[in-house]
Design a protein around this motif. Structure first.
Motif, mmCIF file in Angstrom:
data_model
loop_
_atom_site.group_PDB
_atom_site.id
_atom_site.type_symbol
_atom_site.label_atom_id
_atom_site.label_comp_id
_atom_site.label_asym_id
_atom_site.label_seq_id
_atom_site.Cartn_x
_atom_site.Cartn_y
_atom_site.Cartn_z
ATOM 1 N N GLN A 159 0.850 -1.189 0.000
ATOM 2 C CA GLN A 159 0.000 0.000 0.000
ATOM 3 C C GLN A 159 0.882 1.234 0.000
ATOM 4 N N GLY A 160 0.314 2.336 -0.463
ATOM 5 C CA GLY A 160 1.055 3.583 -0.528
ATOM 6 C C GLY A 160 1.214 4.238 0.828
ATOM 7 N N TYR A 161 2.152 5.161 0.919
ATOM 8 C CA TYR A 161 2.425 5.850 2.172
ATOM 9 C C TYR A 161 1.226 6.680 2.645
ATOM 10 N N SER A 162 0.385 7.096 1.706
ATOM 11 C CA SER A 162 -0.733 7.964 2.070
ATOM 12 C C SER A 162 -1.896 7.212 2.696
ATOM 13 N N VAL A 163 -1.855 5.891 2.685
ATOM 14 C CA VAL A 163 -2.964 5.097 3.224
ATOM 15 C C VAL A 163 -2.885 5.100 4.749
ATOM 16 N N SER A 164 -3.934 5.581 5.383
ATOM 17 C CA SER A 164 -3.947 5.679 6.842
ATOM 18 C C SER A 164 -4.432 4.379 7.477
ATOM 19 N N ARG A 165 -4.181 4.238 8.767
ATOM 20 C CA ARG A 165 -4.641 3.060 9.491
ATOM 21 C C ARG A 165 -6.163 2.971 9.520
ATOM 22 N N SER A 166 -6.851 4.100 9.369
ATOM 23 C CA SER A 166 -8.310 4.117 9.431
ATOM 24 C C SER A 166 -8.976 3.934 8.069
ATOM 25 N N ASP A 167 -8.192 3.703 7.025
ATOM 26 C CA ASP A 167 -8.749 3.537 5.684
ATOM 27 C C ASP A 167 -9.590 2.249 5.651
ATOM 28 N N THR A 168 -10.881 2.396 5.456
ATOM 29 C CA THR A 168 -11.777 1.246 5.550
ATOM 30 C C THR A 168 -11.600 0.259 4.393
ATOM 31 N N THR A 169 -11.228 0.769 3.222
ATOM 32 C CA THR A 169 -11.005 -0.139 2.087
ATOM 33 C C THR A 169 -9.790 -1.019 2.341
ATOM 34 N N ALA A 170 -8.710 -0.416 2.803
ATOM 35 C CA ALA A 170 -7.511 -1.192 3.118
ATOM 36 C C ALA A 170 -7.801 -2.205 4.216
ATOM 37 N N GLN A 171 -8.566 -1.795 5.215
ATOM 38 C CA GLN A 171 -8.911 -2.709 6.306
ATOM 39 C C GLN A 171 -9.706 -3.908 5.788
ATOM 40 N N ALA A 172 -10.671 -3.639 4.911
ATOM 41 C CA ALA A 172 -11.517 -4.717 4.400
ATOM 42 C C ALA A 172 -10.713 -5.691 3.542
ATOM 43 N N ILE A 173 -9.824 -5.153 2.705
ATOM 44 C CA ILE A 173 -9.039 -6.028 1.834
ATOM 45 C C ILE A 173 -8.081 -6.890 2.649
ATOM 46 N N THR A 174 -7.334 -6.269 3.552
ATOM 47 C CA THR A 174 -6.362 -7.045 4.317
ATOM 48 C C THR A 174 -7.055 -8.069 5.213
ATOM 49 N N HIS A 175 -8.251 -7.736 5.691
ATOM 50 C CA HIS A 175 -8.995 -8.688 6.532
ATOM 51 C C HIS A 175 -9.338 -9.944 5.739
ATOM 52 N N VAL A 176 -9.850 -9.772 4.532
ATOM 53 C CA VAL A 176 -10.238 -10.947 3.748
ATOM 54 C C VAL A 176 -9.010 -11.712 3.281
ATOM 55 N N LEU A 177 -7.911 -11.034 3.018
ATOM 56 C CA LEU A 177 -6.691 -11.734 2.632
ATOM 57 C C LEU A 177 -6.181 -12.602 3.780
ATOM 58 N N GLU A 178 -6.190 -12.049 4.978
ATOM 59 C CA GLU A 178 -5.728 -12.824 6.137
ATOM 60 C C GLU A 178 -6.620 -14.041 6.373
ATOM 61 N N LEU A 179 -7.908 -13.931 6.072
ATOM 62 C CA LEU A 179 -8.832 -15.042 6.277
ATOM 63 C C LEU A 179 -8.699 -16.116 5.201
ATOM 64 N N ARG A 180 -8.474 -15.713 3.957
ATOM 65 C CA ARG A 180 -8.593 -16.647 2.834
ATOM 66 C C ARG A 180 -7.256 -17.063 2.213
ATOM 67 N N ALA A 181 -6.198 -16.274 2.388
ATOM 68 C CA ALA A 181 -4.916 -16.625 1.794
ATOM 69 C C ALA A 181 -4.129 -17.560 2.711
ATOM 70 N N ARG A 182 -3.222 -18.308 2.130
ATOM 71 C CA ARG A 182 -2.361 -19.182 2.935
ATOM 72 C C ARG A 182 -1.397 -18.368 3.778
ATOM 73 N N ARG A 183 -0.807 -17.358 3.177
ATOM 74 C CA ARG A 183 0.078 -16.424 3.864
ATOM 75 C C ARG A 183 -0.046 -15.070 3.181
ATOM 76 N N VAL A 184 0.150 -13.995 3.937
ATOM 77 C CA VAL A 184 0.174 -12.645 3.378
ATOM 78 C C VAL A 184 1.491 -11.993 3.797
ATOM 79 N N LEU A 185 2.322 -11.690 2.815
ATOM 80 C CA LEU A 185 3.615 -11.068 3.069
ATOM 81 C C LEU A 185 3.487 -9.549 2.994
ATOM 82 N N ARG A 186 4.109 -8.860 3.931
ATOM 83 C CA ARG A 186 4.191 -7.408 3.894
ATOM 84 C C ARG A 186 5.681 -7.078 3.948
#
Length: 271
Positions: A159-186
Motif C-alpha cells: 500500500q502507498g504511504y498515504s494510506v492511513s490506518r483508518s482507511d476502511t477499504t484497506a482494512q476490508a481487503i487485508t482482513h479478507v486476505l488474512e482469512l482466505r490466503a495461505r500467507r500474506v507477506l508485507r
C-alpha cells in the motif's frame, strides 16, 4: 531509442548502487524521519540515488528523471522519463532485515518500456523490455508456472504511504486476505514482491494506492513474465506513473489464478 543500450546502462547502474548499499549496511546508516507517516530515509538512500542519477543522465542527458528522494530532475512532460528507486526497503535496512532492492524504469510518455530490479543481497538482477519478455541477469527468461495450493494462495500486500490506518477499504481487503490466503507477506519492498511474483515464488500481489515511483518497473517485469494485472474491480490496469493513487490499486497473479483471486477480493463486502 536503443532500449538494449538503456537496459545495459540501467543494469550496470543498479548493480553499482547495489554494491554501494551492501558495503554501507555494514556501518552506521545516518537515519532521519521522512514525512509524517513514520517513514525514514538514510544516507545510503541518498548516496545510491546520486550514483544512479549521475549514471543515467550521463548516458541520456536529454531525458528527465524522477527519483525517490530528489523528485523531478529535468523538464516535466518529456517523451522519456526515468523512475529511480535507489533503495526500496529502507525500513527493512534500518532494522537489520536484508530485504531490499534497487529499481529503475524508463517510460515513454508515461508508459514503462524498460524495467530493472536488482537485489544486492542475492546479487540477482531481473529486467524486461516491453513486448520482449523478462529475463534474469544470466539471460534466462522468466515464466512462472501456476501451481495452486489447496491451502490458498501465498500473496504479498503493498500500500502507498498515504494510506492511513483508518482507511476502511484497506482494512476490508487485508482482513479478507488474512482469512482466505495461505500467507500474506508485507515486505516493505514492493519491487522485491514483484520480482518474487515474476519468479514464481509467490502467487500474487494485491496493491492499494501503490507508490508511483516503484510500480512501473516491477509491473513491467511481471507482465513480461506472463503475469496478469487487473484493477481491484477486475477492469484494465495501466502500469504507468501518471494518474491518481486510486489508479494504482491492483491485483497481479498468473492468468489462470486471476478469476479466483478476484472472487476472493469480492467477498470482502460480505465479511
Amino acid at each position: 531509442m536503443d532500449l538494449d543500450h538503456a537496459r545495459a546502462v540501467a543494469v550496470a547502474a543498479a548493480e553499482a548502487a547495489g554494491a554501494l548499499l551492501v558495503a554501507g549496511t555494514r556501518g552506521a546508516l545516518g537515519t532521519r524521519a521522512k514525512g509524517g507517516s513514520g517513514d525514514v530515509v538514510t544516507e545510503l538512500d541518498l548516496a545510491s540515488e546520486k550514483l544512479l542519477v549521475e549514471r543515467v543522465l550521463t548516458a541520456f542527458p536529454a531525458h528527465s528523471v524522477i527519483a525517490e528522494e530528489s523528485g523531478l530532475l529535468g523538464a516535466a512532460g518529456g517523451e522519456w522519463t526515468w523512475l529511480i528507486d535507489p533503495l526500496d526497503g529502507t525500513n527493512n535496512v534500518v532494522i537489520g532485515l536484508p530485504a531490499y532492492v534497487v529499481g529503475l524504469a524508463l517510460c515513454r510518455s508515461g508508459r514503462p518500456m524498460l524495467g530493472v530490479v536488482h537485489d544486492p543481497v542475492s546479487a540477482q538482477t531481473w529486467s524486461a523490455i516491453r513486448d520482449r519478455g523478462a529475463v534474469t541477469s544470466s539471460g534466462v527468461r522468466l515464466a512462472p508456472p501456476h501451481n495452486p495450493s489447496p491451502h490458498g494462495p501465498l500473496l504479498a500486500w503493498t500500500q502507498g504511504y498515504s494510506v492511513s490506518r483508518s482507511d476502511t477499504t484497506a482494512q476490508a481487503i487485508t482482513h479478507v486476505l488474512e482469512l482466505r490466503a495461505r500467507r500474506v507477506l508485507r515486505l516493505w519492498a514492493p519491487l522485491l514482491s514483484w520480482a518474487m511474483l515474476a519468479r514464481g515464488d509467490i502467487d500474487g500481489i494485491v496493491g492499494y494506492r501503490a507508490e508511483a515511483i516503484d510500480l512501473p518497473a516491477g509491473a513491467l517485469i511481471a507482465r513480461e513474465a506472463g503475469i496478469e494485472i487487473r484493477a481491484l474491480d477486475g477492469g484494465p490496469f495501466e502500469d504507468g506513473f501518471d494518474g491518481t493513487p486510486e489508479d494504482r490499486s491492483f491485483v497481479a497473479t498468473h492468468p489462470s489464478a486471476m478469476p479466483g483471486l478476484l472472487d476472493l477480493l469480492r467477498t470482502r463486502a460480505a465479511i
